[in-house]
Design a protein around this motif. Structure first.
Motif, PDB file in Angstrom:
ATOM      1  N   GLN A 165      21.950  -0.524   0.515  1.00  0.00           N
ATOM      2  CA  GLN A 165      20.719   0.062   0.857  1.00  0.00           C
ATOM      3  C   GLN A 165      19.834   0.698  -0.315  1.00  0.00           C
ATOM      4  O   GLN A 165      18.570  -0.350  -0.669  1.00  0.00           O
ATOM      5  N   THR A 166      20.557  -0.153  -1.630  1.00  0.00           N
ATOM      6  CA  THR A 166      18.789   0.617  -2.620  1.00  0.00           C
ATOM      7  C   THR A 166      18.667  -1.161  -3.020  1.00  0.00           C
ATOM      8  O   THR A 166      17.522  -1.777  -3.426  1.00  0.00           O
ATOM      9  N   GLN A 167      20.051  -2.396  -2.656  1.00  0.00           N
ATOM     10  CA  GLN A 167      19.389  -3.234  -3.027  1.00  0.00           C
ATOM     11  C   GLN A 167      18.714  -4.185  -1.868  1.00  0.00           C
ATOM     12  O   GLN A 167      17.469  -4.692  -1.949  1.00  0.00           O
ATOM     13  N   ARG A 168      18.394  -3.558  -0.388  1.00  0.00           N
ATOM     14  CA  ARG A 168      17.790  -3.930   0.348  1.00  0.00           C
ATOM     15  C   ARG A 168      16.053  -2.843   0.433  1.00  0.00           C
ATOM     16  O   ARG A 168      14.960  -4.025   0.356  1.00  0.00           O
ATOM     17  N   ALA A 169      15.716  -2.275  -0.395  1.00  0.00           N
ATOM     18  CA  ALA A 169      14.775  -1.237  -0.848  1.00  0.00           C
ATOM     19  C   ALA A 169      14.170  -2.660  -1.658  1.00  0.00           C
ATOM     20  O   ALA A 169      12.853  -2.350  -1.906  1.00  0.00           O
ATOM     21  N   LYS A 170      15.119  -3.165  -2.914  1.00  0.00           N
ATOM     22  CA  LYS A 170      14.340  -3.963  -3.502  1.00  0.00           C
ATOM     23  C   LYS A 170      13.544  -5.186  -3.324  1.00  0.00           C
ATOM     24  O   LYS A 170      12.933  -5.313  -4.135  1.00  0.00           O
ATOM     25  N   ASN A 171      13.976  -5.487  -2.624  1.00  0.00           N
ATOM     26  CA  ASN A 171      13.840  -7.457  -2.132  1.00  0.00           C
ATOM     27  C   ASN A 171      12.542  -6.711  -0.735  1.00  0.00           C
ATOM     28  O   ASN A 171      11.787  -8.012  -0.671  1.00  0.00           O
ATOM     29  N   CYS A 172      12.559  -5.720   0.093  1.00  0.00           N
ATOM     30  CA  CYS A 172      10.922  -5.252  -0.186  1.00  0.00           C
ATOM     31  C   CYS A 172      10.197  -5.741  -0.366  1.00  0.00           C
ATOM     32  O   CYS A 172       9.459  -4.085  -1.373  1.00  0.00           O
ATOM     33  N   SER A 173       9.092  -6.346  -0.028  1.00  0.00           N
ATOM     34  CA  SER A 173       8.267  -6.696  -1.037  1.00  0.00           C
ATOM     35  C   SER A 173       6.393  -5.829  -0.165  1.00  0.00           C
ATOM     36  O   SER A 173       6.753  -6.319   0.909  1.00  0.00           O
ATOM     37  N   GLY A 174       5.659  -5.055  -0.127  1.00  0.00           N
ATOM     38  CA  GLY A 174       5.045  -4.861   0.527  1.00  0.00           C
ATOM     39  C   GLY A 174       3.980  -3.717  -0.139  1.00  0.00           C
ATOM     40  O   GLY A 174       4.041  -3.183  -1.104  1.00  0.00           O
ATOM     41  N   LEU A 175       3.255  -3.493   0.452  1.00  0.00           N
ATOM     42  CA  LEU A 175       1.937  -1.859  -0.117  1.00  0.00           C
ATOM     43  C   LEU A 175       2.637  -1.017   0.502  1.00  0.00           C
ATOM     44  O   LEU A 175       2.799  -0.575   1.756  1.00  0.00           O
ATOM     45  N   THR A 176       2.388   0.019  -0.453  1.00  0.00           N
ATOM     46  CA  THR A 176       2.667   1.708   0.330  1.00  0.00           C
ATOM     47  C   THR A 176       1.251   2.190   1.311  1.00  0.00           C
ATOM     48  O   THR A 176      -0.181   1.594   0.833  1.00  0.00           O
ATOM     49  N   PHE A 177       0.800   2.844   2.094  1.00  0.00           N
ATOM     50  CA  PHE A 177      -0.327   3.103   2.513  1.00  0.00           C
ATOM     51  C   PHE A 177      -1.315   3.774   1.197  1.00  0.00           C
ATOM     52  O   PHE A 177      -2.103   3.545   1.135  1.00  0.00           O
ATOM     53  N   ILE A 178      -0.701   4.847   0.340  1.00  0.00           N
ATOM     54  CA  ILE A 178      -1.944   5.039  -0.646  1.00  0.00           C
ATOM     55  C   ILE A 178      -2.388   3.928  -1.152  1.00  0.00           C
ATOM     56  O   ILE A 178      -3.721   3.546  -1.387  1.00  0.00           O
ATOM     57  N   GLU A 179      -1.906   2.412  -1.203  1.00  0.00           N
ATOM     58  CA  GLU A 179      -2.459   1.400  -1.747  1.00  0.00           C
ATOM     59  C   GLU A 179      -3.612   0.664  -1.110  1.00  0.00           C
ATOM     60  O   GLU A 179      -3.972   0.494  -1.080  1.00  0.00           O
ATOM     61  N   LEU A 180      -3.566   0.880   0.478  1.00  0.00           N
ATOM     62  CA  LEU A 180      -3.567  -0.137   1.072  1.00  0.00           C
ATOM     63  C   LEU A 180      -5.334   1.400   1.660  1.00  0.00           C
ATOM     64  O   LEU A 180      -6.046   0.477   1.359  1.00  0.00           O
ATOM     65  N   VAL A 181      -4.756   3.137   1.085  1.00  0.00           N
ATOM     66  CA  VAL A 181      -6.371   3.491   1.192  1.00  0.00           C
ATOM     67  C   VAL A 181      -7.356   3.148  -0.195  1.00  0.00           C
ATOM     68  O   VAL A 181      -8.319   2.857   0.494  1.00  0.00           O
ATOM     69  N   ILE A 182      -6.626   2.930  -1.074  1.00  0.00           N
ATOM     70  CA  ILE A 182      -7.601   2.880  -1.770  1.00  0.00           C
ATOM     71  C   ILE A 182      -8.050   1.188  -2.731  1.00  0.00           C
ATOM     72  O   ILE A 182      -9.706   0.971  -2.403  1.00  0.00           O
ATOM     73  N   ALA A 183      -7.002   0.387  -1.754  1.00  0.00           N
ATOM     74  CA  ALA A 183      -8.155  -1.192  -1.260  1.00  0.00           C
ATOM     75  C   ALA A 183      -9.493  -1.155  -0.282  1.00  0.00           C
ATOM     76  O   ALA A 183     -10.419  -1.381  -0.204  1.00  0.00           O
ATOM     77  N   MET A 184      -8.862  -0.090   0.775  1.00  0.00           N
ATOM     78  CA  MET A 184      -9.936  -0.026   1.776  1.00  0.00           C
ATOM     79  C   MET A 184     -11.531   0.669   1.082  1.00  0.00           C
ATOM     80  O   MET A 184     -12.597   0.749   1.463  1.00  0.00           O
ATOM     81  N   ALA A 185     -10.812   1.436   0.677  1.00  0.00           N
ATOM     82  CA  ALA A 185     -12.630   2.131  -0.187  1.00  0.00           C
ATOM     83  C   ALA A 185     -12.501   1.444  -0.990  1.00  0.00           C
ATOM     84  O   ALA A 185     -14.442   1.368  -1.171  1.00  0.00           O
ATOM     85  N   ILE A 186     -11.799   0.952  -2.176  1.00  0.00           N
ATOM     86  CA  ILE A 186     -12.831  -0.044  -2.962  1.00  0.00           C
ATOM     87  C   ILE A 186     -13.693  -1.648  -2.259  1.00  0.00           C
ATOM     88  O   ILE A 186     -14.839  -1.699  -2.481  1.00  0.00           O
ATOM     89  N   LEU A 187     -12.842  -1.425  -1.311  1.00  0.00           N
ATOM     90  CA  LEU A 187     -14.106  -2.699  -0.277  1.00  0.00           C
ATOM     91  C   LEU A 187     -14.983  -2.046   0.404  1.00  0.00           C
ATOM     92  O   LEU A 187     -16.384  -2.857   0.670  1.00  0.00           O
ATOM     93  N   ALA A 188     -14.751  -1.050   0.822  1.00  0.00           N
ATOM     94  CA  ALA A 188     -16.080  -0.242   1.169  1.00  0.00           C
ATOM     95  C   ALA A 188     -17.405   0.566   0.077  1.00  0.00           C
ATOM     96  O   ALA A 188     -18.637   0.161   0.320  1.00  0.00           O
ATOM     97  N   ILE A 189     -16.914   0.667  -0.874  1.00  0.00           N
ATOM     98  CA  ILE A 189     -17.557   0.855  -2.261  1.00  0.00           C
ATOM     99  C   ILE A 189     -18.741  -0.578  -1.884  1.00  0.00           C
ATOM    100  O   ILE A 189     -20.194  -0.323  -2.262  1.00  0.00           O
ATOM    101  N   LEU A 190     -17.558  -1.393  -2.584  1.00  0.00           N
ATOM    102  CA  LEU A 190     -18.949  -2.600  -2.206  1.00  0.00           C
ATOM    103  C   LEU A 190     -19.527  -3.531  -1.834  1.00  0.00           C
ATOM    104  O   LEU A 190     -20.383  -3.815  -1.682  1.00  0.00           O
ATOM    105  N   ALA A 191     -19.085  -3.613  -0.633  1.00  0.00           N
ATOM    106  CA  ALA A 191     -20.160  -3.668   1.120  1.00  0.00           C
ATOM    107  C   ALA A 191     -21.109  -2.570   0.908  1.00  0.00           C
ATOM    108  O   ALA A 191     -22.304  -3.508   1.270  1.00  0.00           O
TER     109      ALA A 191
END
Length: 161
Positions: free
Chosen positions: A2-28
């Motif tokens: 289980q730990t080996q599989r979790a390490k191989n999955c790459s992606g963004l967490t929900f918090i990272e997505l929210v922060i990225a969207m907030a930065i894009l909204a400010i720039l827009a």
């Protein structure tokens, strides 16, 4: 396993997505007002260029009239200033009684006012009108101005240009 599989999955967490969207909204929100100013500034440049083109054509028409009178190709008429009777005269051209071997045209087309939303066209002033008159006397076309009531970026109204 289980730990080996979790390490191989790459992606963004929900918090990272929210922060990225907030930065894009400010720039827009910063870019949109700047683009509106850029569009207005471009229209202002076009208005200045169009006014300069029409006024230069009117002045060239008057100079040719004066030259034709001076060379006695045409006779000056009492009550006539030598300016065109209407803007379309700048398109039609004139040979000035043989001053030119062809009809000299002063404009290819009459430029549009970029701030004219109601299709009012250019405001006209005749030679005998007051400098800031908004009513055309109808005798000739001495000057043109924008009929827009909008305020320019520099704080003046477009009709005062």
């Amino acid at each position: 396993m289980q730990t080996q599989r979790a390490k191989n999955c790459s992606g963004l967490t929900f918090i990272e997505l929210v922060i990225a969207m907030a930065i894009l909204a400010i720039l827009a929100s910063v870019v949109l007002p700047l683009s509106e100013v850029t569009v207005t500034r471009t229209k202002e440049l076009e208005l200045r260029r169009n006014l300069r083109d029409i006024r230069s054509a009117i002045d060239a028409y008057k100079l040719d009239y004066d030259q034709a009178v001076a060379e006695k190709k045409i006779f000056a008429t009492v009550g006539k200033s030598g300016y065109p009777e209407e803007l379309e005269k700048l398109l039609e051209g004139n040979d000035w009684g043989g001053l030119y071997p062809y009809k000299k045209k002063y404009l290819r087309r009459i430029p549009k006012d970029p701030f004219d939303r109601d299709d009012l066209g250019w405001g006209l002033r005749s030679y005998i009108d007051e400098v800031d008159s908004t009513v055309w006397g109808g005798e000739d076309v001495f000057d043109v101005y924008s009929q827009s009531e909008a305020i320019a970026l520099d704080g003046t109204t477009y009709r005062d240009w």
